[in-house]
Design an enzyme around this catalytic site. Structure first.
Site, mmCIF file in Angstrom:
data_model
loop_
_atom_site.group_PDB
_atom_site.id
_atom_site.type_symbol
_atom_site.label_atom_id
_atom_site.label_comp_id
_atom_site.label_asym_id
_atom_site.label_seq_id
_atom_site.Cartn_x
_atom_site.Cartn_y
_atom_site.Cartn_z
ATOM 1 N N SER A 16 0.815 -1.215 0.000
ATOM 2 C CA SER A 16 0.000 0.000 0.000
ATOM 3 C C SER A 16 0.852 1.270 0.000
ATOM 4 O O SER A 16 1.808 1.403 0.759
ATOM 5 C CB SER A 16 -0.911 0.015 1.233
ATOM 6 O OG SER A 16 -1.626 1.231 1.291
ATOM 7 N N LYS A 66 -13.787 -3.889 2.706
ATOM 8 C CA LYS A 66 -14.737 -2.808 2.426
ATOM 9 C C LYS A 66 -16.169 -3.189 2.801
ATOM 10 O O LYS A 66 -16.939 -2.343 3.265
ATOM 11 C CB LYS A 66 -14.642 -2.397 0.960
ATOM 12 C CG LYS A 66 -13.291 -1.770 0.615
ATOM 13 C CD LYS A 66 -13.198 -1.356 -0.837
ATOM 14 C CE LYS A 66 -11.831 -0.778 -1.150
ATOM 15 N NZ LYS A 66 -11.714 -0.312 -2.555
ATOM 16 N N ASN A 87 -14.608 2.420 2.219
ATOM 17 C CA ASN A 87 -13.144 2.375 2.247
ATOM 18 C C ASN A 87 -12.559 3.387 3.235
ATOM 19 O O ASN A 87 -11.350 3.517 3.344
ATOM 20 C CB ASN A 87 -12.567 2.612 0.845
ATOM 21 C CG ASN A 87 -12.647 4.062 0.402
ATOM 22 O OD1 ASN A 87 -13.528 4.809 0.839
ATOM 23 N ND2 ASN A 87 -11.740 4.474 -0.470
ATOM 24 N N ALA A 125 -16.368 -7.372 -12.886
ATOM 25 C CA ALA A 125 -17.612 -7.246 -12.123
ATOM 26 C C ALA A 125 -17.366 -7.397 -10.628
ATOM 27 O O ALA A 125 -18.261 -7.783 -9.884
ATOM 28 C CB ALA A 125 -18.633 -8.278 -12.604
ATOM 29 N N TYR A 213 -2.431 -0.025 -11.514
ATOM 30 C CA TYR A 213 -1.304 0.874 -11.765
ATOM 31 C C TYR A 213 0.041 0.199 -11.512
ATOM 32 O O TYR A 213 1.089 0.834 -11.706
ATOM 33 C CB TYR A 213 -1.408 2.132 -10.903
ATOM 34 C CG TYR A 213 -1.531 1.872 -9.417
ATOM 35 C CD1 TYR A 213 -0.406 1.663 -8.628
ATOM 36 C CD2 TYR A 213 -2.777 1.830 -8.803
ATOM 37 C CE1 TYR A 213 -0.511 1.420 -7.276
ATOM 38 C CE2 TYR A 213 -2.899 1.597 -7.454
ATOM 39 C CZ TYR A 213 -1.765 1.385 -6.688
ATOM 40 O OH TYR A 213 -1.887 1.126 -5.342
#
Length: 270
Positions: A16, A66, A87, A125, A213
């Site tokens: 992260s 989440k 989040n 999805a 990314y």
């Protein structure tokens, strides 16, 4: 302000970038806030949350937490209610839940010059697809085509579309493509689609926003052709800006003091 603690939780979590982003922002804001990271599983979330003391102001949540955070929140913003995902938790006697991913997508697209789209294509999805669908609605989309490996998984997106007045159609990833103003890819990082599938999607897909990314460019982005390509780093940055607004003053819509330098410092930390 001193003695204030925040963190990002998820599983896995070592990758992260959130600690770097938040630390950069708090330095510019002159706030002595501590922001760390912790590996927390879905099964361990409730116990970990109960173990926090009054020094904790908030949490950023990534997968697979989440939905757990959604259930833990006593109040939720509109984006969280629509997507079923939180989040960001602002802690206190009554934890408040927010979904800043929707705004992060909208802000990242606006920064790249994409402010409207009538027809949008979403690839995947999973959990991020719901945020992508709500973001598409806020760009003015009236039709969204979801391409997924298992189109039946898009049933929840079809139902969500009905709630927000967007017609949602589900197709296989290699199914027939129609022209779109914007394609939002929510596929897992490292996904490599067959060349024929990527070529067909790129041929009429408009601009590509790829939530992935790392690595960059993604396989899809590298094969997108002449269309504009937007990295998910923009979403990561702007959803974090909205989180910091929440932690600072409780509202993701109200800008921070001197927000320009704050965002510049966060961008440099990416």
């Amino acid at each position: 302000m001193t003695g204030t603690r925040l963190a990002v939780w998820g599983d896995p979590i070592a990758h992260s970038k959130s600690p770097d982003l938040h630390a950069a922002a708090y330095r510019v804001l002159g706030m002595d806030w501590e922001y760390g990271r912790r590996q927390v599983t879905a099964d361990g979330f409730a116990g970990a949350l109960r173990g926090l003391d009054d020094s904790w102001r908030g949490l950023s949540l990534t997968m697979p937490l989440k939905e757990e955070a959604f259930r833990a929140a006593e109040t939720r913003d509109a984006h969280a209610e629509l997507t079923g995902a939180v989040n960001t938790l602002l802690l206190g006697d009554a934890p408040a839940g927010f979904n800043t991913d929707v705004g992060g997508i909208v802000d990242a697209l606006a920064e790249a010059g994409v402010t409207e789209a009538g027809t949008v294509r979403i690839l995947g999805a999973g959990a991020t697809a719901a945020s992508a669908l709500v973001a598409a609605s806020e760009l003015g989309a009236t039709r969204v085509v979801v391409h997924a490996r298992r189109p039946e998984r898009a049933a929840g997106l079809v139902a969500l579309g009905a709630r927000i007045d967007v017609v949602v159609e589900a197709q296989p990833l290699d199914g027939p493509t129609t022209s779109a103003d914007l394609t939002i890819a929510t596929l897992p990082s490292g996904t490599a689609l067959p060349v024929d599938t990527s070529t067909a999607l790129a041929a009429s897909g408009g601009a590509l926003f790829d939530a992935a990314y790392a690595p960059w460019p993604s396989a899809l982005a590298a094969n997108w052709g002449d269309g504009a390509v937007i990295s998910g780093l923009g979403m990561l940055l702007h959803q974090a800006v909205r989180q910091i607004r929440i932690f600072h003053h409780g509202d993701p819509r109200i800008e921070l003091p001197d927000e320009g330098p704050v965002v510049a410092a966060m961008r440099a930390a990416l």
